[in-house]
Design an enzyme around this catalytic site. Structure first.
Site, PDB file in Angstrom:
ATOM      1  N   LYS A  10      -5.803  13.508  20.994  1.00 12.76           N
ATOM      2  CA  LYS A  10      -6.639  14.691  21.189  1.00 12.76           C
ATOM      3  C   LYS A  10      -5.887  15.995  20.861  1.00 12.76           C
ATOM      4  O   LYS A  10      -4.652  16.008  20.724  1.00 12.76           O
ATOM      5  CB  LYS A  10      -7.130  14.713  22.639  1.00 12.76           C
ATOM      6  CG  LYS A  10      -8.073  13.553  22.983  1.00 12.76           C
ATOM      7  CD  LYS A  10      -8.650  13.746  24.388  1.00 12.76           C
ATOM      8  CE  LYS A  10      -9.554  12.603  24.769  1.00 12.76           C
ATOM      9  NZ  LYS A  10     -10.191  12.846  26.091  1.00 12.76           N
ATOM     10  N   TYR A  50     -19.597  12.096  22.164  1.00 13.64           N
ATOM     11  CA  TYR A  50     -19.647  12.193  23.633  1.00 13.64           C
ATOM     12  C   TYR A  50     -21.076  12.267  24.169  1.00 13.64           C
ATOM     13  O   TYR A  50     -21.289  12.746  25.282  1.00 13.64           O
ATOM     14  CB  TYR A  50     -18.815  13.387  24.103  1.00 13.64           C
ATOM     15  CG  TYR A  50     -17.321  13.103  24.078  1.00 13.64           C
ATOM     16  CD1 TYR A  50     -16.777  12.068  24.850  1.00 13.64           C
ATOM     17  CD2 TYR A  50     -16.448  13.860  23.308  1.00 13.64           C
ATOM     18  CE1 TYR A  50     -15.410  11.802  24.837  1.00 13.64           C
ATOM     19  CE2 TYR A  50     -15.078  13.595  23.300  1.00 13.64           C
ATOM     20  CZ  TYR A  50     -14.567  12.569  24.069  1.00 13.64           C
ATOM     21  OH  TYR A  50     -13.213  12.298  24.070  1.00 13.64           O
ATOM     22  N   GLU A 127     -17.791   3.198  17.980  1.00 14.95           N
ATOM     23  CA  GLU A 127     -16.912   4.357  17.780  1.00 14.95           C
ATOM     24  C   GLU A 127     -16.124   4.231  16.474  1.00 14.95           C
ATOM     25  O   GLU A 127     -15.967   5.216  15.736  1.00 14.95           O
ATOM     26  CB  GLU A 127     -15.969   4.501  18.976  1.00 14.95           C
ATOM     27  CG  GLU A 127     -16.714   4.903  20.253  1.00 14.95           C
ATOM     28  CD  GLU A 127     -15.844   4.944  21.499  1.00 14.95           C
ATOM     29  OE1 GLU A 127     -16.391   5.289  22.565  1.00 14.95           O
ATOM     30  OE2 GLU A 127     -14.626   4.650  21.428  1.00 14.95           O
TER      31      GLU A 127
HETATM   32  P1  CMP Z   1     -12.375  10.362  27.381  1.00 13.29           P
HETATM   33  O1  CMP Z   1     -11.837   9.002  27.614  1.00 13.29           O
HETATM   34  O2  CMP Z   1     -12.193  10.942  26.040  1.00 13.29           O
HETATM   35  O3  CMP Z   1     -13.953  10.347  27.710  1.00 13.29           O
HETATM   36  C1  CMP Z   1     -14.622  11.393  28.328  1.00 13.29           C
HETATM   37  C2  CMP Z   1     -13.761  12.562  28.575  1.00 13.29           C
HETATM   38  O4  CMP Z   1     -14.281  13.557  29.402  1.00 13.29           O
HETATM   39  C3  CMP Z   1     -12.516  12.106  29.308  1.00 13.29           C
HETATM   40  O5  CMP Z   1     -11.707  11.365  28.442  1.00 13.29           O
HETATM   41  C4  CMP Z   1     -11.944  13.433  29.781  1.00 13.29           C
HETATM   42  O6  CMP Z   1     -11.077  14.020  28.838  1.00 13.29           O
HETATM   43  C5  CMP Z   1     -13.187  14.268  29.925  1.00 13.29           C
HETATM   44  N1  CMP Z   1     -13.422  14.563  31.320  1.00 13.29           N
HETATM   45  C6  CMP Z   1     -13.681  13.694  32.295  1.00 13.29           C
HETATM   46  N2  CMP Z   1     -13.837  14.346  33.466  1.00 13.29           N
HETATM   47  C7  CMP Z   1     -13.657  15.661  33.197  1.00 13.29           C
HETATM   48  C8  CMP Z   1     -13.685  16.830  33.967  1.00 13.29           C
HETATM   49  N3  CMP Z   1     -13.926  16.794  35.284  1.00 13.29           N
HETATM   50  N4  CMP Z   1     -13.470  18.015  33.349  1.00 13.29           N
HETATM   51  C9  CMP Z   1     -13.225  18.059  32.022  1.00 13.29           C
HETATM   52  N5  CMP Z   1     -13.193  16.970  31.230  1.00 13.29           N
HETATM   53  C10 CMP Z   1     -13.406  15.788  31.814  1.00 13.29           C
END
Ligand code: CMP
Length: 139
Positions: A10, A50, A127
Site C-alpha cells: 500500500k 473496496y 481480485e
Molecule cells: P484491507 O485488508 O486492505 O481491507 C480493508 C481495509 O480497510 C483494511 O485493510 C484497512 O486498511 C482498512 N480499515 C479497516 N478498518 C479501518 C478503520 N477503522 N479506519 C480506516 N481504515 C480501516
C-alpha cells in the site's frame, strides 16, 4: 494444496521505500511472487476493489489513501497461500499484530497498514482478475 492469493503493497509502504523489505518477508515465508506491477490506482479501481466496504465510515478515507501514492499489486503462490499470507501480514490493526509480521514490522495504523491480502480463495480469484491477465502470471 498450492494456491494463489492477491497482495497489495500500500501507499504508506511504497512511500517509505519498503517494497523490497516487504518482499523479503513474503519470500522468506515460502511464498513465491509470480506476478508484480507498480501502478497508480485510479479512483474507480479503488472504489471497485473496496466495494464491500462502501457503507463503512472509513470508505472515503480508504479510497483516498489507496490513490495517494503508487501501490504494488502482486500475485503470490504457495501452499495454502491465502491463509499463509494472512499469517505473514498479521492483524489488520498493527497494535494487535504478532511479532515478525509485516504489519508489526512496518504498519503505521489500522488504515495505513502497509499490505492487503485476499481473505478467501474465491476473493483471491476475483481480485487477481481485476489487475492481472492470465499471461501476466508466471508460476
Ligand atoms: P484491507 O485488508 O486492505 O481491507 C480493508 C481495509 O480497510 C483494511 O485493510 C484497512 O486498511 C482498512 N480499515 C479497516 N478498518 C479501518 C478503520 N477503522 N479506519 C480506516 N481504515 C480501516
Amino acid at each position: 494444496m498450492t494456491e494463489r492469493t492477491f497482495s497489495i503493497i500500500k501507499p504508506d509502504a511504497t512511500k517509505r521505500n519498503l517494497t523490497g523489505k516487504i518482499n523479503a518477508v513474503i519470500e522468506e515465508a515460502g511464498l513465491r511472487i509470480v506476478a508484480q506491477r507498480r501502478i497508480r490506482m485510479t479512483q474507480e479501481e479503488a472504489e471497485d476493489f473496496y466495494d464491500v466496504h462502501r457503507e463503512r465510515p472509513f470508505y472515503g478515507e480508504l479510497v483516498e489513501f489507496m490513490i495517494s501514492e503508487p501501490v504494488v499489486v502482486q500475485v503470490l503462490e504457495g501452499e495454502n497461500a491465502v491463509a499463509r499470507y494472512r499469517e505473514v501480514m498479521g492483524a489488520t490493526n498493527p497494535a494487535q499484530a504478532a511479532d515478525g509480521t509485516i504489519r508489526k514490522l512496518f504498519a503505521l495504523s489500522v488504515g495505513e497498514n502497509s499490505v492487503h491480502g485476499s481473505d478467501s480463495a474465491d476473493n483471491a480469484k476475483i481480485e487477481i482478475a481485476q489487475f492481472f491477465d492470465a499471461s501476466d502470471i508466471v508460476g
